[in-house]
Each structure stands twice: as C-alpha cells, then as structure tokens.
Scaffold this motif. Structure first.
Motif, PDB file in Angstrom:
ATOM      1  N   LEU A 655       0.682  -1.252   0.109  1.00  0.00           N
ATOM      2  CA  LEU A 655       0.195   0.245   0.141  1.00  0.00           C
ATOM      3  C   LEU A 655       0.830   1.213   0.064  1.00  0.00           C
ATOM      4  CD1 LEU A 655      -2.732  -1.066   2.684  1.00  0.00           C
ATOM      5  CD2 LEU A 655      -2.712  -1.196   0.015  1.00  0.00           C
ATOM      6  N   GLY A 656       1.987   1.163   0.608  1.00  0.00           N
ATOM      7  CA  GLY A 656       2.875   2.577   0.618  1.00  0.00           C
ATOM      8  C   GLY A 656       4.599   1.872   0.482  1.00  0.00           C
ATOM      9  N   THR A 657       5.166   2.638  -0.363  1.00  0.00           N
ATOM     10  CA  THR A 657       6.576   1.971  -0.548  1.00  0.00           C
ATOM     11  C   THR A 657       7.419   3.004  -0.766  1.00  0.00           C
ATOM     12  OG1 THR A 657       6.066   2.382  -3.110  1.00  0.00           O
ATOM     13  CG2 THR A 657       5.762   0.241  -2.091  1.00  0.00           C
ATOM     14  N   GLY A 658       6.948   4.289  -0.163  1.00  0.00           N
ATOM     15  CA  GLY A 658       8.268   5.616  -0.095  1.00  0.00           C
ATOM     16  C   GLY A 658       8.650   5.596   1.721  1.00  0.00           C
ATOM     17  N   SER A 659       9.434   6.364   1.883  1.00  0.00           N
ATOM     18  CA  SER A 659       9.854   6.710   3.020  1.00  0.00           C
ATOM     19  C   SER A 659       9.553   8.080   3.597  1.00  0.00           C
ATOM     20  CB  SER A 659      11.513   6.284   3.112  1.00  0.00           C
ATOM     21  OG  SER A 659      12.230   7.372   2.324  1.00  0.00           O
ATOM     22  N   SER A 660       9.512   8.448   4.769  1.00  0.00           N
ATOM     23  CA  SER A 660       9.708   9.529   5.590  1.00  0.00           C
ATOM     24  C   SER A 660       8.460  10.214   5.582  1.00  0.00           C
ATOM     25  CB  SER A 660      10.924  10.441   5.010  1.00  0.00           C
ATOM     26  OG  SER A 660      10.741  11.647   5.727  1.00  0.00           O
ATOM     27  N   GLN A 661       7.844  10.842   4.079  1.00  0.00           N
ATOM     28  CA  GLN A 661       6.485  11.360   4.107  1.00  0.00           C
ATOM     29  C   GLN A 661       5.947  10.923   2.690  1.00  0.00           C
ATOM     30  OE1 GLN A 661       8.895  15.286   4.432  1.00  0.00           O
ATOM     31  NE2 GLN A 661       7.719  15.799   2.337  1.00  0.00           N
ATOM     32  N   PRO A 662       4.666  11.190   2.463  1.00  0.00           N
ATOM     33  CA  PRO A 662       4.148  10.913   1.355  1.00  0.00           C
ATOM     34  C   PRO A 662       4.445  11.847  -0.025  1.00  0.00           C
ATOM     35  CG  PRO A 662       2.395  11.234   3.105  1.00  0.00           C
ATOM     36  CD  PRO A 662       3.708  11.686   3.517  1.00  0.00           C
ATOM     37  N   SER A 663       4.638  11.360  -1.192  1.00  0.00           N
ATOM     38  CA  SER A 663       4.732  11.990  -2.361  1.00  0.00           C
ATOM     39  C   SER A 663       3.677  11.891  -3.213  1.00  0.00           C
ATOM     40  CB  SER A 663       6.236  11.457  -2.894  1.00  0.00           C
ATOM     41  OG  SER A 663       6.324  10.300  -3.526  1.00  0.00           O
ATOM     42  N   LYS A 664       3.742  12.450  -4.451  1.00  0.00           N
ATOM     43  CA  LYS A 664       2.905  12.277  -5.507  1.00  0.00           C
ATOM     44  C   LYS A 664       2.765  10.982  -5.968  1.00  0.00           C
ATOM     45  CE  LYS A 664       4.375  15.261  -8.638  1.00  0.00           C
ATOM     46  NZ  LYS A 664       4.303  15.918  -9.888  1.00  0.00           N
TER      47      LYS A 664
END
Length: 1026
Positions: A655-664
């Motif tokens: 569901l989420g694959t980024g780090s630190s904070q959401p991006s586009k």
C-alpha cells in the motif's frame, strides 16, 4: 528542472553468494549466519553520484580558527568513527543522536487589507475514498488558513502544488482521526523545513489537548507549542465536561481578528449523548477569548482511564463530541473615494487620501476641521461572509437548529436590527449526506437566503474521480503492462470512469449555478470573495477527467513497444507452474553498468525513421525475452512450500512504498497481507493506509478487509510507519458496532502504547496492545513450553538448552533472555531493558491470545526481530502452518520476512534464512552508503545481498527515498530474484516464480523518466520521521 550532471556508473559483481560489507559487525555468538558473512573477495560499495555535493573531505583535513568549531569537528569525527567501525549510526540507534533542539518560529507576514485577493477552495482529501473529511483552504495573498487536516492532506498539497510553508493557521471542526489524522505528519514536515524549521498555529475545541498529549510520544514538543484550544476545558485528570459548562460558551469565540479577516468559532454539541461523568471541570470566562496554551497546561502525561467503569447516562459530554461552526468575515468594502468632496473640505491630494480610504480620520489642510472617512467615501458594502458547518450526526443537528449565535446570519430573522444584519455569501457543509439531506437540515439551509451552499460531504460521484492524478496515471500504466501484479484500482475496476460524461464532472464558469443554489463540492472548486467583482464560484481549477483508456493511448504513443512488452509479460502466466528460480551466471570480474533507462540503446531518437523505431522495438523486446529465458535455464527448483499452492492462500499488497513522508507517486510504509477466507494482517500502517486500501479494493472492499483484520504489527515509533493506525482502528470500531467481536491486537514497540493510551481518551480504538519485545522468538519458546506443560505461567521455563529453530538449525545453549540486545553484547546499551520471561508475565495472556488468532488464520507464528535503526525497532517474520496435500504429504508453510527500517544486520539475516519472500527496505541508492549509515537505512545493493546471504527465494525492495519519484536507482546485475515495489502492487504467492522476470519490462516502462528530486513539491524529511 534538476538535471543530471553526469551519468552514474556502478561497479558491481554478478556474484551474490555471500554478503560482503565495508565494515565489521559484532553480534552475540548465539546468532550463527546461514552462510559466511564475508568472502575472500570484497565487493566495493560504489560512492559515485550525480552531484559533487556528496563528496566529503575527512573532518581532520578541515582547519578552523575557532575553538568552538574545532570542538564541533572533533565531535563529528567521533561520530564518523562510530559509523565507520560499526557500519551504522550508534547514536541514532541509542536514541541520542546529536542535534540542538530547534526553536520553531511562526512566520510573520505584512498584511495587505487593500486590493487583497481572497477565495475559499475545496481541497478534496478523501473525496475519492471517503476515508477522511475534506479540507478547505481560505486563501489571502498574504495569509493562508486550512480547515481540517485529515490523512492525505500533505500528499494532496504536494500533488497540487499547494505550499505548506505558506500556511499560517489550521482549524479543526472536530478532533478525531477523520479530521486530524494528517496533523502529525504535517507538523513533522514543517518542523524539518530548512535549518530552523517552522511551526503553524493549530486551533480546535478543548478536545485538542488529548491529541496533543498523544502526539508528544513521537513529535518534538517544539512542533506543538502553537496549538491552542478553545471552549470549556478539562484538567489532566478529567475526561469530560458538562453541557451546562458548554452552555456558557453560547456566544461566538473570536479566534482571529485582524485587518483582513475575523474568524469566530461557534460550538456545536449533540442534543443527547451517553458520556462520562466527571466532577472536576475548568471553565473559562465566556466573555473573553477562551484559549489555552496546551503544552504549558498539559506538561504531564495523561493517565489512561477505563471508560466502562465510569460510563453512565447523564448531562455530560465525551471527548470528541464537540463540533465547531466557523464563521469567516471579511471587513466591509469601503465606498468609492470622492476627490471632489475631499477638495471641498480643504484636503490636498496626497497621503491623507489613503488614510481616509483606510478608515482613518485626518485634519484638513485648509480648514480647521477633522475630516472623517464617511465625509468623502460613498456607501460601504458589507464584507463577504463564509460559514463552515460540520454537523456529523443527527444528534448534532438538533443542537444546530437551536443555536442562538447563528441568528445574526439568518436572512429570515425579522427581529434583527438593520445595522447588525450579516449577509452570508457561502456556506460549506462538511457533514455526511445522511445528515445534510434530511428535511430538517434542508429547511435550515434555506434560512440563509441567497447564500451559495457547497455540499462537501462524501458523495458517490466523487469516488469516480481520483484526486491524486499522478499516482493514478502510474497505476494505469502499470496495469496495462502487467495486470496480474498491478490490478486496476478499486474505483476504476468497477467500470465507472470510462462511461462518465466529463461534462457532469466539470463545468465552465458560465454554467455555474447562481447564488442561492446548492451544489456538490468538487476537487479544487473555488468561491471568490475578493475582488468583489469576481464574487462567486470558479470551476477553472477543477482537474479535468482522464480515463484509463486515454492514459493507455498516451502510453502507446510515448513507448510503442510497450504493447509487445505487455503481450510478452502475459505469457509468463501460461505454464508458470513450470517456471524455475532464476539465478544469473557467476563471473569473477567486475563489470560496469550504466543506469538502464539512460543507456543509449534503450532510447529511440526522434530523428529516426519509423522502420528504425520498429526494429529497435523488436530488438529490445527480444533482448528482454531472451534474458528471462536464459535465466530460467540456469534456475533452481521452486521451494517446496509453493508446491500446489493455491491462489487463495496468501497475497501481498504493497500500500505504501516510500519513506519519511508521502509524495505524488509513493505513500508511506504499509503492507497488507491478505489471507483471503482466513482474514488479513497489516505490517506497518503509515498515514493514508486506509485511503490506499480503498483505492486498491474499493470503498466496500476495504471496509470488509478492515472488519476481518487479525492484527496490526508496527515496526517502530517513527510517524511514517504508524500515523494511519488510529484511523483504521476507529473505522473498524464503527463497522463492528453492534456486532460481537474481540478488540484488535496491535503489536508494536513500547512507545507506541503510550501514544495509543493517550489517544484512546479521545476516541475508543477498541484494541489490545502487545509489546514487540514479547513476540521475539524466545518469548514464543516460553509460550510453547507453557502450553506443552499445561501451565499458564510465563515464568515456568527460565532457561532453555539446545533449541532447534523452525528451520531445523541448532542454536547454542543460552539463557532465554539472550537477544540481539542481551547483556554483554555490543548493542545491549541500545535497549536499556531487554524483554525477558519476567517482563513477559503481564503480557502472557495477550501473547497466548495472539497465538490463537494466528492459528485461526492458518499461521504458525509472528516473530519480531530486533534490528538496527532506532530504539526498539523491529523486523517481522510471518510463518504459515504446514499443510497436507491430496496424498497426505506434509508441505511446509511459506515464510514472509519484513525488515522494517534497518541497516543490514545479522539478526535479520538469520531470521530470513530460506524465506519464501523477504521484503527489505532499500531507502538509498548504492552510491549513498554514507547517507544510509547516518540514517541507519540500507542501500539497494545491501538489501539484495541480505536476501542472498539468507537464501531467500524472492526479495522485494521497498521504502525508497522520495528523491526517487517513480523508480529508484538499482543495479540490474544483482536483481535476478528481486523486484522493485510500487504502490498498489499485489503479489499472489502463486506468482512468485514470475516476479523477477517482470523487472526488465518495468525498466522499459520508465525508460524516459528522469531521476529528479521533487524538492519543489515535497519538503526535506525531518530526522524524527526517517
């Protein structure tokens, strides 16, 4: 646009037989690696990069004339020595990373009361997923105000280029996960901006203090010093206040009153409520602005209370019951200045003309008289007024209908004096349709005369239009290439969007409804307030609709060969049961590899002919197909746990694959483990997890998934891994209201319990907490011994002799408390009091309950593994129970390992021994080892080699830095059994043999994408959230 100054080159080796690191790790002798940790040949981690800024000279080469600077340099050298010798940032793991506390400042702005631009705008957070309350932006050219901060607000602002740094004030209409779920992440982001950081004023009813106290467990105090609550208060020991106290706040509470706007709060209470009785209540004088500086008043942690022991019907209100109506009033519009009248009164043209226009009296130049603004200005027009109304329940509606404070705003109030008449221009309704569509509510709306009503509550038609267009566009392109791993999003899989008439979604300004009408809110819809000539609706900013078909057609024009690539990918599922594990050939020499999407052979020149393009396309597809075929020929057998595996056994949804904070393009960490008929689990639960689940499964499908969750496991206390937890728990409680059920088990680090306990005073989360330290392998051994002996005492077995692991390996005799942080080990100081059987006593019944829950889900164990990132950081091992095939043969269960955030560490390698799937963080590219060590994260190559050392069958890389907007940098020579994760990627366990073969085609899909930093769209991460 940022551009690459050079093409990055990677030195690598095709050998992945062992993990070689440029540092030496020391671990307890009880941890025996499954393979040698080093080899005779050392692989050199690349330090090449696209920017010279990453090249740093050793500190001892720098010279300074300042003693203070010399001292700082010596301290930094000591820190570097720790990193160089240990391979990780010891200070960060211990929770004592150096850094002076920031004194976050509020920005002061010079206001412009004359000729200002002003409008209100709908920020459509939650419109397509119905998971959170929409936000509203009140825009001035020198000031910004946002009402409500639900989950996804930060990501929404990044998508639509709304600068968070420009926000001055935030207001909450209620204090709950639906309206404030995005506040923690937003505060952390602002605190990490620039060198000094920023803060923002946060306003809310008195319940805000509960949220502030809860957030203190993972957000720096400095980030919350400007939070203010209003209305009746309660002390640290109180949990409710009486309606009679709330009755003292019948008049509007003025919060902001300056030259450009006056913002008042009108408290709205339900007409009846079952609440908590409490005697001690603090009430402020209602004649003054009742404000609290929360961090001063609530310096001590709140003590959790048991609702069931104090609950009873009575004239009291629970935390979270209060809602707020906000009135935003602009100053009156001055009449036109008449120079002739000014001259007749003896005034000379000049600065005094402006003073009069600003409303100030001046002395006449030629006459001994005082000239007032009314003497030279025409009739004034009342300033525009906007009301924001959040009426969440029918019980609140009864209170809304009886509020006397709103009488001044009603057009049908005949008793109102002419001089106190207030004409409302726009009313924005945030309540749900179940309330706003009732006859009573509709009748109440008519009392505002010709005001424009905007219905911003959840509506079905808004579900058909994704608010995050960039993410939806990537999802559609991936779905075209490989629908097996990238199913269509939930709202598009229903087939709505391709049949929508765009004219029903967006309209031109000419077709806007006239004042007095009611219309449904749309994303980025505006209502202009100033200049007065533009008063009214503006639909020009509403995003245009783009269907999946249009996105795919655009893709085919951009990359024509993607059509053939899609056909080749689909062939992998024909006869996939015969696909072998892919292993690349081993070479002893190093090779140099360019970034694949920047290789000249992968690009077709615009000057080339159509024939050349076709030939290049065919050659590229043939090359991709040939490489996967050769890999199959050199493969090994599929693990026995996948023998005759069913597609209804297990599925991994990232569901989420980024780090630190959401991006586009990437949300923060969350993994949904779907066990189908046996339930589901969540591994980490970053902000926006519920929205992502609804985008993947649809609104109803996500609700069904939440209802059957077995447990939620959280890796560590950083906000990007748990900020979405309260919203999931709150929704589950609502969905199961009136249905017999057990509280949901939440397994996490001890600091998370402090947050949940404090937050539970605001909302009943209906959960049961279990410390990760009590789910390590030693604790499970104690439980197993207890169950075998029939004892319920966790201390019945203190010492264990020779222990056989579930993989059949012997572990040396040891005391049961020996862990990665055991006494005497180098890392013992990172965890001052490690878990042991004595600590386990209190949580033993909960651990036993977890065992039962896992058994019902067809799982053998959920084991937490201490890792190297921050205090009390863990990875997770999920083991399925063995199954029996049709001929009575026992087939071992699969094994899923999730690293959480970590540096490469031996404990995780041991835990990942022969894992079916290893999901490992890969925050940084190979050339950023120094940054990875400083933040205690892993590079792509390090993550792959951890999996190779452990003998994992498949490796999925995730948790990418947001500096890689769409696809991270990686070296394809090491990816023979690895794949890159994307948001919404769904991997069925039956499809694991095919997984690595898709990677080359993913690179083809993104070959034209530049590797850029979204620095213009997102803010640099704050250290606490890394």
């Amino acid at each position: 646009m940022p551009q690459l100054s050079t093409v990055r080159l990677f030195f690598s080796s095709n050998s992945t037989s062992s993990l070689s690191l440029p540092f030496k790790l020391s671990f307890p002798s009880s941890y025996i690696p499954c393979k040698p940790y080093t080899s005779k040949k050392t692989l050199i981690f690349p330090l090449f990069s696209a920017s010279s800024k990453r090249e740093r000279k050793p500190f001892h080469q720098r010279r300074s004339s300042s003693n203070l600077r010399d001292t700082k340099n010596r301290e930094r050298m000591a820190e570097m020595d720790e990193k160089d010798t240990a391979g990780f940032n010891k200070r960060r793991v211990e929770g004592r990373e150096k850094g002076a506390p920031k004194n976050l400042q509020l920005k002061t702005r010079k206001l412009n009361p004359v000729n200002t631009i002003c409008y209100v705008q709908i920020l459509g957070t939650g419109m397509d997923t119905q998971d959170t309350s929409p936000s509203v932006l009140l825009f001035f050219d020198k000031q910004r105000f946002i009402f409500n901060a639900g989950e996804g607000l930060q990501r929404f602002c990044t998508e639509h280029k709304i600068k968070l740094s420009k926000i001055d004030h935030m207001f909450l209409t209620r204090v709950c996960s639906e309206t404030a779920g995005g506040l923690p992440g937003l505060l952390l982001t602002l605190a990490g901006m620039g060198d000094e950081g920023m803060s923002v004023n946060v306003w809310g009813p008195s319940d805000l203090k509960y949220l502030v106290d809860a957030m203190r467990s993972f957000i720096p105090t400095a980030a919350m010093v400007h939070t203010r609550s209003f209305g009746p208060g309660s002390n640290a020991a109180g949990s409710a206040f009486s309606k009679s106290d709330l009755g003292k706040f019948t008049d509007p509470i003025v919060l902001i009153d300056d030259e450009v706007v006056k913002i008042s709060a009108i408290l709205l209470r339900p007409s009846c409520s079952e609440v908590i009785q409490k005697e001690d209540v603090n009430v402020s004088n209602s004649s003054a602005v009742a404000l609290e500086e929360n961090m001063d008043c609530f310096s001590k942690p709140l003590v959790p209370c048991t609702l069931s022991s104090t609950r009873r019907a009575g004239p009291m209100l629970k935390p979270g019951d209060i809602s707020v109506v906000y009135a935003c009033e602009l100053p009156e519009i001055k009449g036109k200045f008449d120079p002739a009248k000014a001259a007749a009164l003896g005034l000379k043209p000049g600065p005094k003309y402006r003073e009069l226009q600003l409303g100030n009296s001046v002395m006449s130049d030629r006459q001994n008289i005082m000239v007032n603004p009314s003497d030279v200005l025409g009739p004034s027009s009342p300033g525009p007024i906007v009301l924001l109304v959040d009426c969440p329940t029918s019980s609140h509606l009864q209170g809304l209908l009886s509020i006397q404070s709103l009488n001044d705003y009603y057009a049908d109030n005949v008793d109102k004096p002419q001089d106190s008449m207030k004409s409302v221009n726009c009313v924005i309704h945030l309540g749900p349709a179940s309330v706003t569509m009732t006859a009573d509510y509709q009748k109440w709306m008519k009392r505002f005369g010709g005001a424009q009503h905007i219905m911003a509550g959840h509506e079905i038609k808004n579900m058909e239009v994704p608010i995050l267009k960039s993410s939806a566009r990537i999802a559609s392109r991936l779905n075209y290439l490989c629908p097996q791993f990238f199913p269509a999003p939930g709202f598009w899989s229903l087939g709505y969007t391709d049949t929508i008439d765009p004219n029903t979604i967006t309209s031109s300004e000419d077709s806007s409804p006239t004042l007095g009408q009611s219309l449904s809110a749309e994303n980025l819809l505006k209502f202009h307030l100033r200049p007065y000539a533009q008063l009214g609706l503006d639909r020009s900013g509403i995003p245009s609709l783009q269907s999946p078909t249009e996105i795919v057609n655009e893709l085919l024009l951009e990359i024509p060969e993607i059509e053939d690539a899609s056909k080749h990918v689909s062939q992998f599922w024909h006869g996939s049961e015969n696909v072998k594990q892919t292993v690349p050939p081993t070479h002893d020499h190093l090779i140099m590899i360019e970034e694949p999407w920047m290789h000249v052979d992968t690009c077709i020149s615009d000057k080339g002919s159509a024939t050349q393009a076709t030939n290049a396309s065919q050659e590229e597809i043939s090359h991709l197909n040939g490489s996967t075929t050769s890999n199959v020929k050199n493969g090994s057998d599929i693990p026995s746990c996948l023998e005759n595996i069913s597609r209804e056994d297990m599925e991994i949804v990232l569901l989420g694959t980024g780090s630190s904070q959401p991006s586009k393009y990437r949300n923060v960490s969350s993994i949904y483990v779907n066990l189908f008929s046996k339930g589901s689990l969540l591994l980490d639960c970053g902000e926006g997890t519920l929205a992502q689940l609804k985008r993947r499964l649809g609104v109803k499908g996500a609700d069904d998934a939440v209802k059957v969750l077995r447990c939620i496991w959280i890796s560590h206390i950083h906000a990007d891994h748990h900020a979405g937890l309260a919203r999931i728990l709150s929704l589950r409680r609502e969905l199961l209201r009136g249905i017999q059920h057990e509280p949901l088990l939440v397994i996490g680090p001890r600091p998370l319990k402090r947050f949940l306990d404090a937050y539970s005073r605001l909302e009943d989360l209906d959960m049961q907490f279990l410390d990760c330290r009590h789910t390590i392998e030693a604790s499970w051994d104690v439980l197993a011994s207890s169950l075998e002996s029939g004892s319920n005492d966790s201390s019945s077995s203190i010492c264990v002799g020779n222990i056989n692991t579930s993989d059949g390996r012997k572990v040396m005799p040891q005391n049961i408390e020996t862990t990665l942080f055991a006494k005497g080990s180098k890392m013992q100081s990172f965890w001052k009091k490690p878990g042991n059987p004595v600590d386990l006593d209190a949580d033993f019944p909960t651990l036993k309950k977890l065992h039962e829950v896992l058994h019902e889900a067809g799982l053998e164990a959920l084991i937490s593994v201490p890792v190297v990132h921050c205090p009390q950081a863990f990875g997770a091992v999920l083991k399925a129970a063995e199954r029996i095939n049709g001929v009575g043969k026992a087939i071992p269960g699969w094994k899923l390992v999730y690293s959480g955030d970590t540096r490469p560490c031996q404990a995780l390698i041991d835990a990942s021994y022969r894992a079916t799937v290893l999901i490992h963080e890969a925050t940084f590219e190979d050339g950023m080892v120094e940054e990875a060590v400083a933040k205690n994260h892993s590079t792509t190559k390090e993550a792959v080699e951890v999996g190779a050392s452990a003998g994992a069958y498949r490796i999925i890389l995730t948790h990418f830095s947001q500096r890689y907007p769409k696809i991270p940098v990686f070296d394809e020579a090491h990816m023979n059994k690895t794949c890159i994760a994307f948001d919404m990627m769904s991997i069925n366990i039956a499809d694991l043999p095919v997984l690595p073969k898709v990677l080359p085609y993913l690179k083809l899909l993104f070959r034209n994408e530049m590797i850029t930093d979204e620095s213009d769209d997102i803010l640099l991460p704050v250290e606490q959230a890394d």
